[in-house]
Design an enzyme around this catalytic site. Sequence first.
Site, PDB file in Angstrom:
ATOM      1  CE1 TYR A 143      -3.553  -2.613   0.523  1.00 25.14           C
ATOM      2  CE2 TYR A 143      -4.680  -0.538   0.925  1.00 25.14           C
ATOM      3  CZ  TYR A 143      -4.725  -1.889   0.627  1.00 25.14           C
ATOM      4  OH  TYR A 143      -5.933  -2.489   0.443  1.00 25.14           O
ATOM      5  CE  LYS A 194       1.415 -17.200  -2.487  1.00 26.36           C
ATOM      6  NZ  LYS A 194       1.003 -18.589  -2.901  1.00 26.36           N
ATOM      7  CG  ASP A 227      -2.138 -19.863  -1.651  1.00 27.41           C
ATOM      8  OD1 ASP A 227      -1.574 -19.920  -0.541  1.00 27.41           O
ATOM      9  OD2 ASP A 227      -1.751 -20.515  -2.647  1.00 27.41           O
ATOM     10  CG  ASP A 251      -8.151  -4.739   1.106  1.00 28.99           C
ATOM     11  OD1 ASP A 251      -9.089  -4.241   1.750  1.00 28.99           O
ATOM     12  OD2 ASP A 251      -8.067  -4.680  -0.130  1.00 28.99           O
ATOM     13  CG  ASP A 255     -13.756  -7.042   1.467  1.00 30.98           C
ATOM     14  OD1 ASP A 255     -13.549  -6.296   2.449  1.00 30.98           O
ATOM     15  OD2 ASP A 255     -14.177  -6.633   0.374  1.00 30.98           O
TER      16      ASP A 255
HETATM   17  C1  IPM Z   1     -10.561  -1.314   3.451  1.00 35.63           C
HETATM   18  C2  IPM Z   1     -10.792  -0.659   2.124  1.00 35.63           C
HETATM   19  C3  IPM Z   1      -9.638   0.301   1.832  1.00 35.63           C
HETATM   20  C4  IPM Z   1      -8.365  -0.524   1.724  1.00 35.63           C
HETATM   21  C5  IPM Z   1      -9.828   1.204   0.610  1.00 35.63           C
HETATM   22  C6  IPM Z   1     -11.105   2.003   0.676  1.00 35.63           C
HETATM   23  C7  IPM Z   1      -8.650   2.111   0.392  1.00 35.63           C
HETATM   24  O1  IPM Z   1     -10.948  -1.622   1.138  1.00 35.63           O
HETATM   25  O2  IPM Z   1     -10.452  -0.597   4.457  1.00 35.63           O
HETATM   26  O3  IPM Z   1     -10.495  -2.542   3.510  1.00 35.63           O
HETATM   27  O4  IPM Z   1      -8.042  -1.061   0.655  1.00 35.63           O
HETATM   28  O5  IPM Z   1      -7.666  -0.628   2.736  1.00 35.63           O
HETATM   29 MG    MG Z   2     -10.994  -3.617   1.857  1.00 37.53          MG
END
Ligand code: IPM
Ligand code: MG
Length: 370
Positions: A143, A194, A227, A251, A255
């Site tokens: 990042y 990884k 993975d 990240d 999700d």
């Molecule tokens: C998160 C989001 C952010 C990230 C974006 C909005 C920059 O996806 O907080 O998970 O990638 O960290």
């Molecule tokens: Mg995210």
Amino acid sequence: MTANRSLLILPGDGIGPECMGQVRRVIDWMGEKRAVRFEVEEDLVGGAAIDAHGTPLTDATMDKALSADAVLLGAVGGPKWDDLPFEQKPERGLLRLRKDMELFANLRPAICFDALVSASTLKPEVVAGLDIMIVRELTGGVYFGEPRGIEDLGGGERRAVNTQVYTTSEIRRVAAVAFELARKRRNRVCSAEKANVMESGVLWRQEVDKLHEESYGDVELSHIYADNCAMQLVRNPKQFDVIVTDNLFGDILSDEAAMLTGSLGMLPSASLGATDETGRRKALYEPVHGSAPDITGQGKANPLACLLSYSMMLRYSFDLGAEADLIERAVEDVLEQGIRTADIVSEGTTEVSTEAKGDAVLAALDRLAG
Ligand code: IPM
Ligand code: MG
């Protein structure tokens, strides 16, 4: 009690302001009924700040964030700002907050509420009782790594570069947070990288092992390739207690973990910095979900991830565990009554608006507080 705690609220874009509107009602309730008061300031971030000031985060807002006891953020981004140059995009506002506040540890708890077991796309027996904590490194890795950029090679050819980079101390400080959390939970940490293809993964694994040997031998530690971790999260998520991983893998895995709980609209997060001499640590709380432009302004947004972020704030920044518990019980109560926003509505439950869900939370709080 006087308001000696300062809170900066940044509702942001899309469904951020709608969700935050409901949280504000709970903040007011806490002030009135439990004497939990804050000096609240509200400001702009993301696209909203771009529209007003031409930048996703002004220096003045950054200063406020640095001096507040805690920051509560809604969401950033939307199609309106998609074509802006990379450095001016709404997301850069959030990334600057994380970087300049040095919020290196991002806690993303994935808890499946009993009432939502059937809202998950996975089989009930796979997710019932799920309670895992993903600790994502938040200020390093790909990042922020240099060099980065897109260069023109001529002849219609271009080249893009991002750099995955981690140092010993960056790995150790986030791993320490994971070990400390595990001690208060089921005492297990699984570290994901990884190491089979990336040197940064090799270093990650070695440093986590070293810290474990030095200071956390009592915690059970395992390692997993990221993975495989993604696969295990849908195969058998309950094998995990705390997962610690880097910025990008975190990240993605968070999700994925969110969906195990039924909806991205349920998952809160806390981003924490180092503890200073006075015992205070900078902190930002935000839902894991984004600005959801597809449902913005329609009263469909689920305010619970944002509300649960506020409750994490009470717990982690202000040591108000009883109040945080109360909010979590109110959320459970609302879910059990079958009062649902569109994202988690299922057979036998009722779809309500964002505002009506806020009403239900307040009614539950009144009832539970007696
Ligand atoms: C998160 C989001 C952010 C990230 C974006 C909005 C920059 O996806 O907080 O998970 O990638 O960290
Ligand atoms: Mg995210």
